[in-house]
Design a protein around this motif. Structure first.
Motif, PDB file in Angstrom:
ATOM      1  N   PHE A  98     -31.755   6.858  -2.638  1.00  0.00           N
ATOM      2  CA  PHE A  98     -32.137   7.592  -3.856  1.00  0.00           C
ATOM      3  C   PHE A  98     -31.184   8.747  -4.188  1.00  0.00           C
ATOM      4  O   PHE A  98     -31.254   9.304  -5.275  1.00  0.00           O
ATOM      5  N   ALA A  99     -30.333   9.133  -3.255  1.00  0.00           N
ATOM      6  CA  ALA A  99     -29.447  10.283  -3.492  1.00  0.00           C
ATOM      7  C   ALA A  99     -28.536  10.043  -4.690  1.00  0.00           C
ATOM      8  O   ALA A  99     -27.963   8.965  -4.823  1.00  0.00           O
ATOM      9  N   VAL A 100     -28.418  11.031  -5.576  1.00  0.00           N
ATOM     10  CA  VAL A 100     -27.481  10.910  -6.696  1.00  0.00           C
ATOM     11  C   VAL A 100     -26.179  11.656  -6.418  1.00  0.00           C
ATOM     12  O   VAL A 100     -25.245  11.596  -7.207  1.00  0.00           O
ATOM     13  N   GLN A 101     -26.136  12.397  -5.325  1.00  0.00           N
ATOM     14  CA  GLN A 101     -24.872  12.993  -4.887  1.00  0.00           C
ATOM     15  C   GLN A 101     -24.889  13.113  -3.368  1.00  0.00           C
ATOM     16  O   GLN A 101     -25.957  13.092  -2.753  1.00  0.00           O
ATOM     17  N   SER A 102     -23.698  13.216  -2.798  1.00  0.00           N
ATOM     18  CA  SER A 102     -23.625  13.176  -1.340  1.00  0.00           C
ATOM     19  C   SER A 102     -24.282  14.412  -0.738  1.00  0.00           C
ATOM     20  O   SER A 102     -24.321  15.478  -1.352  1.00  0.00           O
ATOM     21  N   GLY A 103     -24.843  14.220   0.437  1.00  0.00           N
ATOM     22  CA  GLY A 103     -25.546  15.317   1.109  1.00  0.00           C
ATOM     23  C   GLY A 103     -27.036  15.323   0.798  1.00  0.00           C
ATOM     24  O   GLY A 103     -27.795  16.064   1.422  1.00  0.00           O
TER      25      GLY A 103
ATOM     26  N   ILE B 254     -39.839  18.222  -6.508  1.00  0.00           N
ATOM     27  CA  ILE B 254     -39.562  17.890  -5.107  1.00  0.00           C
ATOM     28  C   ILE B 254     -38.691  16.632  -5.039  1.00  0.00           C
ATOM     29  O   ILE B 254     -37.688  16.583  -4.320  1.00  0.00           O
ATOM     30  N   ILE B 255     -39.056  15.628  -5.812  1.00  0.00           N
ATOM     31  CA  ILE B 255     -38.287  14.378  -5.795  1.00  0.00           C
ATOM     32  C   ILE B 255     -36.897  14.566  -6.407  1.00  0.00           C
ATOM     33  O   ILE B 255     -35.905  14.031  -5.892  1.00  0.00           O
ATOM     34  N   ALA B 256     -36.809  15.369  -7.458  1.00  0.00           N
ATOM     35  CA  ALA B 256     -35.490  15.675  -8.037  1.00  0.00           C
ATOM     36  C   ALA B 256     -34.598  16.314  -6.967  1.00  0.00           C
ATOM     37  O   ALA B 256     -33.428  15.936  -6.816  1.00  0.00           O
ATOM     38  N   ARG B 257     -35.151  17.237  -6.211  1.00  0.00           N
ATOM     39  CA  ARG B 257     -34.344  17.900  -5.182  1.00  0.00           C
ATOM     40  C   ARG B 257     -33.995  16.945  -4.053  1.00  0.00           C
ATOM     41  O   ARG B 257     -32.925  17.046  -3.456  1.00  0.00           O
ATOM     42  N   HIS B 258     -34.902  16.052  -3.731  1.00  0.00           N
ATOM     43  CA  HIS B 258     -34.586  15.044  -2.705  1.00  0.00           C
ATOM     44  C   HIS B 258     -33.361  14.244  -3.123  1.00  0.00           C
ATOM     45  O   HIS B 258     -32.482  13.944  -2.320  1.00  0.00           O
ATOM     46  N   MET B 259     -33.298  13.924  -4.424  1.00  0.00           N
ATOM     47  CA  MET B 259     -32.213  13.078  -4.918  1.00  0.00           C
ATOM     48  C   MET B 259     -30.928  13.861  -5.186  1.00  0.00           C
ATOM     49  O   MET B 259     -29.863  13.269  -5.321  1.00  0.00           O
TER      50      MET B 259
END
Ligand code: HPA
Length: 287
Positions: A154-159, A229-234
């Protein structure tokens, strides 16, 4: 032998496939419209409108005043995906269903989120109709949307996409600074505050509101924190606004709170809200 249930990522890709068949827009900013703020979707140019009930896996709202459409197009030349309507945990949805649309917004390419809601005002310096930039939240819903197996895809950027993730700058200080400057430029009074999320659907008691104030809350509402929360996860950067549709329980001794009032205040404040957010879209996209 029973088929294994599909994981959330795979279900989200099915929604994505449907959306890609219906539009060529590749949104970079996602916008979630709260109660009474749905008209903002009319700001979208060259709009492709996809009713939620056409999108595989997309949860459908059961509440009046939360019409359900995904609107894709441009605002000030920026490709956006606007959610007109959202579902809430109090409708009986599981956490993974409540945040399914947020997952899809990220997978569509949104690296920024503008999230909005209707909220009760706890801070007595606000009044009905106040527009508030959310600086932080307190998740008092007893649930966390990132619960369940962690899926790094689900990540939209690395890390990002980690099991445990940072929430210390969940509401982006630099996007908040843009909002503050734009509000000043337009002569719009923009307050700041901490949003307390409750499960609902009952509004709060006066004792709860006094307790929440002591805990540091300025606003109370039934949405937003799960999406954030989910936005930050991604790894999606968040800008949040609350529209104070009523002062919270007990703040105005004689008043009581009803949903019709919440919707009406939203309509009244729509033009100001629209003008602020419209001007912010290109700034947020470029940030
Ligand atoms: N409490 C909780 N949620 C709300 C309120 C409130 O007073 N007003 C609008 N959403």
């Amino acid at each position: 032998q029973e088929a294994k249930p599909l994981d959330q990522f795979t279900r989200a890709t099915q929604a994505l496939t449907h959306i890609f068949l219906k539009t060529e827009v590749k949104p970079v900013v996602g916008i979630i419209l709260g109660s009474g703020l749905g008209n903002f979707a009319s700001q979208v140019e060259n709009a492709d409108v996809i009713p939620y009930d056409e999108i595989p896996g997309w949860p459908l709202s059961t509440v009046e005043g939360h019409s359900g459409k995904l609107v894709l197009g441009t605002i000030a030349g920026v490709p956006v995906a606007v959610m007109q309507g959202r579902v809430h945990a109090y409708e009986g949805y599981e956490m993974n269903e409540v945040v399914f649309p947020m997952r899809v917004l990220g997978m569509l390419g949104c690296k920024k989120l503008i999230v909005t809601n209707a909220a009760g005002g706890i801070n007595t310096s606000y009044g009905e109709g106040a527009l508030v930039n959310i600086t932080d939240h307190i998740n008092n819903t007893g649930r966390n949307a990132a619960i369940g197996p962690n899926d790094k895809r689900f990540a939209v950027q690395s890390g990002f996409g980690q099991r445990f993730f940072d929430m210390s700058n969940a509401y982006s200080p630099r996007l908040n600074a843009l909002a503050k400057a734009e509000a000043a430029r337009q002569g719009i009074a923009l307050h700041e505050g901490v949003y307390m999320a409750v499960l609902g659907p009952s509004y709060e008691t006066p004792a709860e509101i006094r307790a929440f104030r002591t805990l540091g809350a300025d606003l109370v509402g039934m949405s937003t924190v799960h999406e954030v929360i989910i936005a930050r996860h991604m790894g999606i950067e968040v800008l949040g606004f609350s529209l104070v549709t009523n002062m919270a329980a007990g703040v105005m001794p004689e008043a009581n709170i009803n949903h019709e009032e919440v919707m009406q205040i939203g309509k009244r404040l729509e033009p100001q809200f629209a003008s602020l957010v419209k001007a912010l879209v290109p700034q947020v996209a470029a940030a």
